[in-house]
Design an enzyme around this catalytic site. Sequence first.
Site, PDB file in Angstrom:
ATOM      1  N   GLY A 161     -39.984  28.485 -51.653  1.00 60.99           N
ATOM      2  CA  GLY A 161     -39.960  27.218 -50.950  1.00 60.99           C
ATOM      3  C   GLY A 161     -39.575  26.023 -51.799  1.00 60.99           C
ATOM      4  O   GLY A 161     -38.969  26.146 -52.871  1.00 60.99           O
ATOM      5  N   CYS A 162     -39.948  24.858 -51.303  1.00 57.40           N
ATOM      6  CA  CYS A 162     -39.511  23.596 -51.902  1.00 57.40           C
ATOM      7  C   CYS A 162     -40.029  23.372 -53.310  1.00 57.40           C
ATOM      8  O   CYS A 162     -39.421  22.640 -54.088  1.00 57.40           O
ATOM      9  CB  CYS A 162     -39.950  22.432 -51.010  1.00 57.40           C
ATOM     10  N   ALA A 163     -41.163  23.969 -53.660  1.00 51.65           N
ATOM     11  CA  ALA A 163     -41.742  23.757 -54.987  1.00 51.65           C
ATOM     12  C   ALA A 163     -41.014  24.520 -56.073  1.00 51.65           C
ATOM     13  O   ALA A 163     -41.234  24.275 -57.266  1.00 51.65           O
ATOM     14  CB  ALA A 163     -43.219  24.158 -54.981  1.00 51.65           C
ATOM     15  N   PHE A 358     -43.746  20.254 -53.697  1.00 51.64           N
ATOM     16  CA  PHE A 358     -44.743  20.929 -52.875  1.00 51.64           C
ATOM     17  C   PHE A 358     -44.095  22.037 -52.058  1.00 51.64           C
ATOM     18  O   PHE A 358     -42.963  21.905 -51.599  1.00 51.64           O
ATOM     19  CB  PHE A 358     -45.415  19.925 -51.950  1.00 51.64           C
TER      20      PHE A 358
END
Length: 387
Positions: A161-163, A358
């Site tokens: 994901g974004c993290a 995050f």
Amino acid sequence: MNPNPQTNPQQASILGFGTALPAHQVPQPDITNLLTSHLQDKPDLARFARRIFNSCGVDNRYTVEPSYTGAAEDCKYLPTGDASGIPTTEERMDTYKREAPPLALEAAQKALKDAGTHPESITHLITVSCTGQYLPGLDVTLISQLGLSPRVNRLPVIFQGCAAGLKAIQMARDVVQGAPGSTVLVVCVELCTLHFQPVMEKEALFAASFFGDASASCVIGHADENSRHYFQLGRGYSVLLPDTTEDMTWEVGNFGFDLYLSPRIPRLLGQYIAPEMERLFEGEELPELWAIHPGGRGIVDSVEEVMSLREDQTRFSREILRTAGNLSSCTILFVLDAMRRDLKAQSSAAQNGVAMAFGPGLTAELMRFEYIAAKVASESEADHVYL
């Protein structure tokens, strides 16, 4: 000329950045109209969509898929009528395999040039993506097309994901500091728009409202006397926030990957970010520079409010969100690159900063850094002074 006690010549640094955006640009009003046309038989959901799309802080996005740039009735991902022809996950992965490598190659070439690093000097390659998978993967393609050594150590970071972009940077920092002489190339590529699907519920609109496609890369190694305008990397860590497992999920479905984003994410991050900053800085003064992953306008708003930040301290995050959207793992590299270019243009002196991103878990990646304009020799060979 005053020594800065935070600097350390043995620490790893980001020596260069590269970013790349697809050719197809989609203004937010156009994609809003596209989605609401798809929802013409669901007027309540269409009205909710307009409100979300108009208030999420995004003006423009980019996509590798030309289907989003034509007439609404021709969009195969968000059809206005019969949905039987929407692409399967296999078809979306075929598009990813075709479109991701050239975008990643462009970003990586820019990063190597910016850092002044020859491809053969790269000892480790970290590739990052959560929007597509295939083997042999992106790392193998990049080794061939960039001219990296066939013996380069490959470290794929997938489906985090974004993290994951900031996680990759922290992995690279640990490699460089643990293995002297190492130089790491980080390459992130995300084709988020390949996973847009017919919308059946309000929660799906949050994801559709701000994601876009991009690639970003950086070179991480030890600065030398020729290094200019770089980020020296400090300590950091990853933390799982309690009782948030179901608030962000990313799963493989039959028609692309299925994303769920809880509307309470900004509030949750606001609740936990201040204690984590206290832990990261251990009572030291908080920094001037804040590189915040703009997972959405609400996330930036929440961090700004809780940490009592000025508007100018969050402007890079907001600008990337406004002009390109949330680019998943690539976004934090876009923010750091924009920040560094501005510091360089302003002839800024050394400044301390913190980066945060995050992702599902909920996971927070947190890292201290310092902007260094140039490394200069000190009067003593044993001392190192940075400006």
